[in-house]
Structures are given as structure tokens and as C-alpha cells.
Design an enzyme around this catalytic site. Structure first.
Site, PDB file in Angstrom:
ATOM      1  CB  THR A 121      -0.915   0.006   1.245  1.00 53.53           C
ATOM      2  OG1 THR A 121      -1.739  -1.166   1.216  1.00 53.53           O
ATOM      3  CG2 THR A 121      -1.787   1.252   1.256  1.00 53.53           C
TER       4      THR A 121
ATOM      5  CB  CYS B 121      23.792   7.047   6.444  1.00 53.44           C
ATOM      6  SG  CYS B 121      22.212   7.694   5.878  1.00 53.44           S
TER       7      CYS B 121
END
Length: 384
Positions: free
Chosen positions: A238, A326
Site C-alpha cells: 500500500t 548515515c
């Protein structure tokens, strides 16, 4: 006073982005696969976001896939394209200073038996086009590079690389990590010869957890998120309507009056550069002219560990990074700084300043004043 100078790590969401995200969570909260009114409303947000990217990239709707961000876009591009084209060869070319979301998928593919060539860079972080030519061979199926280096702001010669790659073999897939470039440059993948392009929402004042992968028509990419067949089966599940809607609004607004915004960024950056040049024991890494990215500045401060300076600045309300967000919370020195030949004693003494369109000259003045106050004190403490 505060000065947020870590915009390459993440940006603050625009108010218009927050509004549309809240609206799609609270009012138009339907599943876009549902056939009733709520589903149709949700689907409309996705369609509008896709239309925005079609206009900005001058591409087709079917070439846009929404993802959970830059890391997924890079993984999908690299692993998906290589696996889809492995019958044509087993050789991959990649720049040696890539983000972890490129490096680690490449390492994974190396473990699967693919041969990897790592292109070196010069002292400013540039890839040599001659080195690229030398590495291309009959087994090459995939080439990947950053558009803008996330640590030092080097802008790679993307169009020249694409021309060399596709003149050698039109079937080689050329992937560009544009996570630090989108929103700063006008990027037209088809015209520039780019086959795959990665974009992240939270670098352009959009929501975290949102991104785009451009896949040029006819380029083969094997999907690895399987299930409901959403996005034509390329990325099942979805759709994240709030993220996609917010990303579309952010992209549209970021590109409005872009030339003026970029000029402001360069003026901000140049002001900080001129001040830093007057501070003893500082080294600016990479190019500092307008051939470099407008929003990134890497500076090494001799004799002071980056973590110490970062927290000293934080105590004064100035927020910066010691490198890639990161990687900065993990031990180890920057491979980018090592690759461009930064002195070993400076590798752990480097700070990244990164700006956004809303960064003010007052923030830069405050940062300069604070650096001039902190550096002598910190160096004195280290010496003692």
C-alpha cells in the site's frame, strides 16, 4: 541564537508539506487501492505527486516509482537492475566514494560473484573519465555514481560519463544517486543519458520515509518488494500516501525560483569560506568555487577531534555533522576524505556544514563568531 547547518543530513519540512501530510492522515486517509470515494481521493494525491516529477524530470508517468527513501531507491536500482541484466555480463563499475546505500548493495553483489571495479578520484573528488573508459569491457552491465558527493560537494561529470558509457555499449545501465543533487540542479535523465535516478524526500524539505526511483522506459529492473502489485508490480505494498503527497509538494516548491535560491546558497557558502580561510589551522576539502555544490562545505580543523568540535558547537546552538549522517554514528574514518588524500591527522578533525534555502547570513555570522571563540580555547585545552 540557533543555526541549523546540517541540511545534508535532513531538512525541516515545509509548512505546506506538513499540511498535506496531516490532511492525508486525518481527512483523506483512504487506501488508494480502494474503489470508493476515500480510495479515489487518496489515489489523486499520488497522481498529482507523479505529475510533479514528470514535469520536473521531463519523463513519463510509468518511469516514476515511489519508494521509502534514498536507501531503498539505491538498493532497488542497483540490485534490481544487476539481477535483471546478469545474463549479459558480470562486471559492475562504481565510484570509490559512494554512500553506504550504494556501497553495501555493491558489496552484496560482489559476494554473489559479480566483479566490481572501483573508480578512484582526484584530490577534489572527481572521477577520471579516462579511468572510466579503461574499465569498460564486454562484461560490463552496470555503472553507478553520485551526482553530488554528500561529504565534500563534488559534482561529477554525469553527462560526459553517460556519453562514454552508452557510446561503448548502449545496453549498459547507468545509475545516478542524485540524493544530494535533486532540488539543487535541473536534472533531465533522458536528455542526460541517465537510466536510473535516486531521489530522497527528506533532503528537499519533504517527509522522511519518502523517495523516488526514476527507471527509464525499457530498462530492466527486477522488483524485490512483492505482493499486491501496486505501482505496476515494481514496488508492491500500500502506497505511503502522506509521504508521497508531501514529497510531491516539496519537490514542486523547491524548484520554484530555483536560480535565485541557488545564488543565495552560494553567497552563504562563500561568506563562510572567506571567514574560515582567515582561521589558522583550517583546511577546506574539495573545490570551493561555483563548480561545487552550493550547499555543502567540508572543513578540517587541525588539532581538534570532529566530535569534540561538533558538541562544542551544539552547546552554542549550532548544529553540524562530522560527515555523512548515515555513517557518523558508527566508528571509522571517512573513506571519501581518505580517497581525496586528506592528511591522516585531519581525517578525524573534519566538520561538514550544509545549508538550505532558508539559511540566513545572520546564522553564518553567528557560526563564524562562535568558531573564532571556540577554536583557540579547544586547541589550548588539547595542548594542555
Amino acid at each position: 541564537m540557533e543555526a541549523y547547518l546540517d541540511n545534508s543530513a535532513t531538512t525541516r519540512c515545509l509548512k505546506e508539506v506538513v499540511e498535506v501530510v496531516v490532511n492525508t492522515m486525518d481527512v483523506d486517509y483512504g487506501n488508494p487501492s480502494s474503489m470508493h470515494m476515500y480510495g479515489i481521493k487518496a489515489e489523486k494525491y499520488i497522481k498529482e505527486a507523479k505529475e510533479t516529477f514528470v514535469k520536473l524530470l521531463k519523463c513519463q508517468e510509468k518511469e516514476i516509482i515511489f519508494t521509502s527513501g534514498g536507501t531503498e531507491s539505491n538498493n532497488m536500482a542497483i540490485i534490481g537492475a544487476v539481477m535483471a541484466n546478469k545474463r549479459d555480463g558480470n562486471h559492475i563499475i562504481v565510484c570509490c566514494v559512494e554512500h553506504a546505500s550504494v556501497k553495501q548493495p555493491i558489496q552484496f553483489l560482489e559476494e554473489q560473484g559479480f566483479r566490481i571495479s572501483y573508480l578512484p578520484v582526484d584530490q577534489n573528488g572527481f572521477i577520471s573519465l579516462d579511468d572510466l573508459k579503461k574499465e569498460l569491457c564486454s562484461e560490463t552491465i552496470f555503472v553507478s555514481t553520485m551526482y553530488v558527493n554528500n561529504e565534500i560537494g563534488t559534482v561529477e561529470p554525469i553527462e560526459a560519463m553517460a556519453q562514454i558509457i552508452h557510446n561503448y555499449n548502449a545496453d549498459i545501465v547507468f545509475h545516478v544517486d542524485a540524493i544530494q543533487a535533486f532540488g539543487k540542479y535541473k536534472i533531465y535523465p533522458k536528455k542526460m543519458g541517465i537510466d536510473l535516478l535516486s531521489v530522497s524526500g527528506h533532503k528537499i524539505h519533504g517527509p522522511k520515509g519518502s523517495g523516488v526511483l526514476y527507471i527509464r522506459d525499457k530498462v530492466k529492473v527486477r522488483p524485490f518488494v512483492l505482493g499486491g502489485g501496486q505501482q505496476k508490480g515494481m514496488r508492491s505494498g500500500t502506497e505511503n500516501v502522506p509521504g508521497i503527497a508531501g514529497l510531491g509538494v516539496a519537490a514542486k516548491l523547491v524548484y520554484a525560483n530555483l536560480d535565485e535560491k541557488i545564488d543565495h546558497l552560494y553567497n552563504i557558502k562563500e561568506k563562510l569560506i572567506e571567514a574560515i580561510k582567515t582561521i589558522p589551522g583550517t583546511t577546506i576539502n574539495g573545490k570551493i568555487d561555483r563548480d561545487s555544490a552550493p550547499h555543502i562545505l567540508s572543513v578540517s580543523f587541525e588539532g581538534i577531534r570532529s566530535e569534540v568540535l561538533l558538541h562544542a558547537l551544539e552547546d552554542k546552538g549550532i548544529y553540524v555533522s562530522s560527515g555523512s549522517a548515515c555513517a557518523s554514528n558508527k566508528p571509522g574514518l571517512s573513506s571519501t576524505l581518505a580517497a581525496i588524500g586528506v592528511d591522516k591527522k585531519l581525517l578525524d578533525s573534519t566538520i561538514r556544514f550544509s545549508f538550505c534555502f532558508d539559511t540566513t547570513f545572520e546564522e553564518i555570522d553567528y557560526c563564524i563568531l562562535t568558531l573564532n571563540e571556540l577554536l583557540p580555547m579547544l586547541r589550548k585545552f588539547v595542548r594542555s
